[in-house]
Design an enzyme around this catalytic site. Structure first.
Site, PDB file in Angstrom:
ATOM      1  CG  HIS A 132       1.479  -8.275  -6.722  1.00 45.82           C
ATOM      2  ND1 HIS A 132       2.715  -7.714  -6.461  1.00 45.82           N
ATOM      3  CD2 HIS A 132       0.645  -7.759  -5.777  1.00 45.82           C
ATOM      4  CE1 HIS A 132       2.623  -6.902  -5.427  1.00 45.82           C
ATOM      5  NE2 HIS A 132       1.388  -6.909  -4.989  1.00 45.82           N
ATOM      6  CG  ASP A 169       3.477  14.454 -18.102  1.00 43.80           C
ATOM      7  OD1 ASP A 169       2.700  14.238 -19.063  1.00 43.80           O
ATOM      8  OD2 ASP A 169       4.043  15.552 -17.929  1.00 43.80           O
TER       9      ASP A 169
END
Length: 453
Positions: free
Chosen positions: A166, A385
């Site tokens: 992170h 995608d």
């Protein structure tokens, strides 16, 4: 209730992990993180997942091979991810751009997506097998900054799971990386949005000057540790009907508040009621994440397109448990709006300066009264995608006791809304769920999605 998919058990066969390196030589250099990146609270590993159905038009194509090759090409542009974090002067983190690569795992599972249930949502069964914790890989320093596992499913779909350090980026930054990876997987020569480093934009000023009171980093007045709880992880869907029911709890002048504001105030109050604080004066804090890329916190001039570092702050609303429980919902909403109003560009700079002056103070995650709410809907992980179409689920893998995470979600009836992920002790979760049931008074309990570990 939704089907309890946690009873589902399946086997995952993993190939030995490998290191995927940039496809071309990349600069060997050190890059400093910003003072927003460098917070103690962000020195953690965060899992994310996107899930894809079989696409007949992609028959004969292997998602593992396509993503592995695309990952190598993407790391040419995002080469800091192929490096390792090191401690610099005064313990400040920096990236050693070594080009060593990121961990990649190829896997196959003997399960279909349909077996996960009609509504595909966290927490997912056997997730520790879908994102394997490679021994020795979980360090913040001197370890790979990304771990990616692509798991083929029997139905022809697949699961892309990633664990990120992170300190390198926030959800918006990680979404940008994943979309760039997906674009290259679809045959593009480079990401549509090229990455920009420029972490100096979020470094402390010289000289540093704290201009706000940052309650989010101050020690609570009462110790109330949550370490002894056995937690239940759950997901709750809020569609238009549920959100309208919450709005009706508010007076007219608040009814036009944003969906995120109203839902957050509602869940903060419900959670506090469910926890039944023994000490009526115990302090409850709500930290709401605001991103410097947009909204009140946005910079002038804006942060450059392609910036993928951490760019958020979390102003705190504070109340005693007694006041939060006994007052109407508008009380919680007004406190939250007041805290959010502090979120400006100056507030972001003040946090960066605070990190330098106070030596990177941390949030108090272990306090029962601490709650951080993160709206991941703007990250749009479902839009990633790889060629198989958009993900049927994209986002966080579960909530936590100290946090509620919002994810964009469309249920099996085609209703679009927000999935809220959280965790509570079992008895508190039962009370939390009852608060929702009492409000919505729905006979169709499948609208309130719940599964547990």
């Amino acid at each position: 209730m939704a089907p309890q998919t946690q009873s589902l058990v399946f086997k995952v066969r993993r190939n030995p992990q490998e290191l995927v390196t940039p496809a071309k030589p990349t600069p060997k250099e050190f890059k400093l993180l910003s003072d927003i990146d460098d917070q103690t609270s962000l020195r953690s590993l965060t899992p994310l997942v996107t899930i894809y159905r079989n696409n007949p038009s992609m028959e004969g194509k292997d998602p593992v091979e396509i993503i592995r090759e695309a990952l190598s090409k993407t790391l040419v542009f995002y080469y800091p991810f192929a490096g390792r974090l090191r401690n610099g002067p005064n313990g400040k983190l920096m990236v050693d751009c070594t080009g060593e690569g990121v961990i990649f795992i190829e896997a196959d599972a003997d399960v279909t997506l349909d077996q996960f249930g009609i509504d595909l949502h966290p927490p997912f069964p056997c997730f520790d097998q879908l994102l394997y914790d490679v021994p020795g890989s979980d360090g913040i320093l001197d370890s790979p900054l990304l771990l990616i596992q692509v798991t083929r499913l029997k139905c022809g779909g697949f699961i892309f799971a990633v664990r990120l350090n992170h300190a390198m980026c926030d959800a918006i930054g990680m979404s940008q990386f994943m979309k760039g990876l997906a674009e290259i997987a679809r045959g593009e020569p480079k990401p549509f949005i090229l990455p920009v480093w420029h972490r100096e934009l979020l470094c402390a000023r010289n000289p540093p000057k704290v201009t706000f009171i940052h309650n989010e980093y101050q020690k609570p007045p009462h110790d109330n540790n949550n370490n002894n709880f056995i937690l239940q992880h759950s997901s709750f869907f809020f569609g238009p009907n549920e959100l309208d029911a919450i709005r009706r709890l508010l007076p007219y002048h608040h009814s036009k508040s944003t969906t995120s504001d109203i839902l957050t105030a509602f869940l903060w109050r419900c959670r506090t009621l469910a926890l039944q604080p023994e000490n009526p004066n115990h302090e409850f804090r709500l930290l709401y994440i605001l991103n410097a890329r947009y909204g009140r916190c946005s910079f002038n001039p804006p942060l450059p397109e392609g910036f993928y570092g951490n760019a958020f702050v979390s102003p705190a609303a504070i109340s005693t448990g007694e006041k939060l429980c006994n007052n109407p919902l508008e009380y919680a909403l007004e406190l939250m709006k007041e805290a959010k109003s502090k979120g400006t560009e100056e507030y972001v700079h003040s946090v960066a300066d605070l990190m330098v002056i106070k030596g990177r103070p941390s949030y108090f995650y272990n306090d029962v009264g601490y709650l951080e709410v993160s709206d991941l809907t703007k990250a749009r992980f479902r839009d990633v995608d790889f060629g198989w179409g958009k993900a049927v689920y994209g986002g966080a893998t579960q909530g936590y006791f100290s946090s509620i995470l919002y994810v964009s979600y469309t249920n099996s009836k085609g209703v679009e809304g927000i999935m809220a992920l959280t965790s509570l002790p079992t008895k508190a979760m039962e009370r939390f769920e009852k608060e929702l049931d009492d409000l919505f008074k729905t006979k169709d309990k499948s609208q309130i999605l719940r599964s547990h570990i």
